[in-house]
Scaffold this active site. Structure first.
Site, PDB file in Angstrom:
ATOM      1  N   LEU A  98       0.885  -1.168   0.000  1.00 39.24           N
ATOM      2  CA  LEU A  98       0.000   0.000   0.000  1.00 39.24           C
ATOM      3  C   LEU A  98       0.921   1.215   0.000  1.00 39.24           C
ATOM      4  CD1 LEU A  98      -2.701  -0.921   2.701  1.00 39.24           C
ATOM      5  CD2 LEU A  98      -2.962  -0.943   0.214  1.00 39.24           C
ATOM      6  N   ASP A  99       0.508   2.269  -0.678  1.00 30.49           N
ATOM      7  CA  ASP A  99       1.323   3.490  -0.702  1.00 30.49           C
ATOM      8  C   ASP A  99       1.510   4.022   0.717  1.00 30.49           C
ATOM      9  OD1 ASP A  99       1.311   3.325  -3.436  1.00 30.49           O
ATOM     10  OD2 ASP A  99      -0.326   4.771  -3.685  1.00 30.49           O
ATOM     11  N   ILE A 100       2.515   4.853   0.875  1.00 31.38           N
ATOM     12  CA  ILE A 100       2.809   5.404   2.206  1.00 31.38           C
ATOM     13  C   ILE A 100       1.604   6.163   2.784  1.00 31.38           C
ATOM     14  CG2 ILE A 100       3.935   7.505   1.288  1.00 31.38           C
ATOM     15  CD1 ILE A 100       5.965   7.160   3.681  1.00 31.38           C
TER      16      ILE A 100
END
Ligand code: URA
Length: 232
Positions: free
Chosen positions: A101-103
């Site tokens: 998952l993106d930051i």
């Protein structure tokens, strides 16, 4: 396997500590006191430490409600990583995130030390759907539903047909995708002229995020949840 590996695999003690316990005569295997930390045991051997029977397992499967600000990795030079949120009791399993998952994305992330399971969940061939809740800067329209359903061509991949569900507030949507390419949801939304301002993964296949987990909290998956994932 060796008794020290078996006992550390139960999360009871580190391999070093096992040596001590063995020396103190506190470890038994199938009713006999264990003499050496190198002694071999079977997975179905009955092992006790201080009279307590241990439960061996090789793999662990954790559900994390990922907060923003953490990278989906085991190491990063710049930012905190999701494995920092894993408690001491799981440290010896050396888990890693299943996909990314993106930051700045929140929500459901599985952590495990089972490589085969990770492959099953992330391989594009396996078609495991990921469901996201997204907030957008502009409202989605009915015509966008069709754009998502038709799939989209990007420079380095083709996004398969995706499901877009517009809620009562058209700036809030649910999106289901089969792949998990870099920034895929954000890029698909950009393609129809909307910017994602908040993103949260709410399900992977039949596994739903446990909403009782606070951001940053972790719990083990139940056997039923693990089975659900294999069924897709
Ligand atoms: N799609 C994105 O754009 N970001 C994520 O974190 C996951 C899917």
């Amino acid at each position: 396997m060796r008794i020290d590996k078996y006992i550390s695999g139960c999360g009871y003690a580190s391999r070093k500590e096992v040596k001590k316990l063995v020396k103190q005569g506190k470890v038994t295997v199938d009713g006999k006191i264990c003499e050496k930390a190198e002694e071999q045991v079977q997975e179905d051997s009955v092992v006790t430490v201080d009279g307590e029977i241990l439960n061996y397992r090789e793999f662990v499967y954790l559900m994390l409600n990922k907060p923003q600000g953490y990278v989906s990795a085991v190491f990063d030079k710049k930012y905190p990583v999701v494995t920092e949120l894993v408690g001491e009791e799981y440290a010896h399993f050396e888990v890693f995130p299943v996909g990314r998952l993106d930051i700045n994305t929140e929500g459901l992330l599985i952590l495990t030390n089972d490589g085969q399971f990770t492959h099953e969940m992330t391989s594009p061939k396996k078609n495991v759907y990921k469901r996201y809740f997204a907030v957008l800067d502009k409202p989605m329209e009915d015509s966008d539903v069709e754009e998502f359903a038709n799939g989209m061509e990007f420079k380095e991949f083709t996004a398969k047909s995706a499901k877009l569900e517009i809620t009562d507030n058209p700036c809030e949507v649910y999106i289901e995708i089969a792949e998990g390419k870099f920034h895929q949801v954000k890029r698909m939304c950009e393609r129809v002229g909307k910017t994602v301002t908040y993103l949260k993964r709410v399900a992977i296949g039949g596994l739903k995020l446990d909403e009782s987990l606070d951001l940053g909290e972790i719990r083990e998956l139940t056997q039923i949840e693990i089975d659900t994932l294999y069924k897709k």
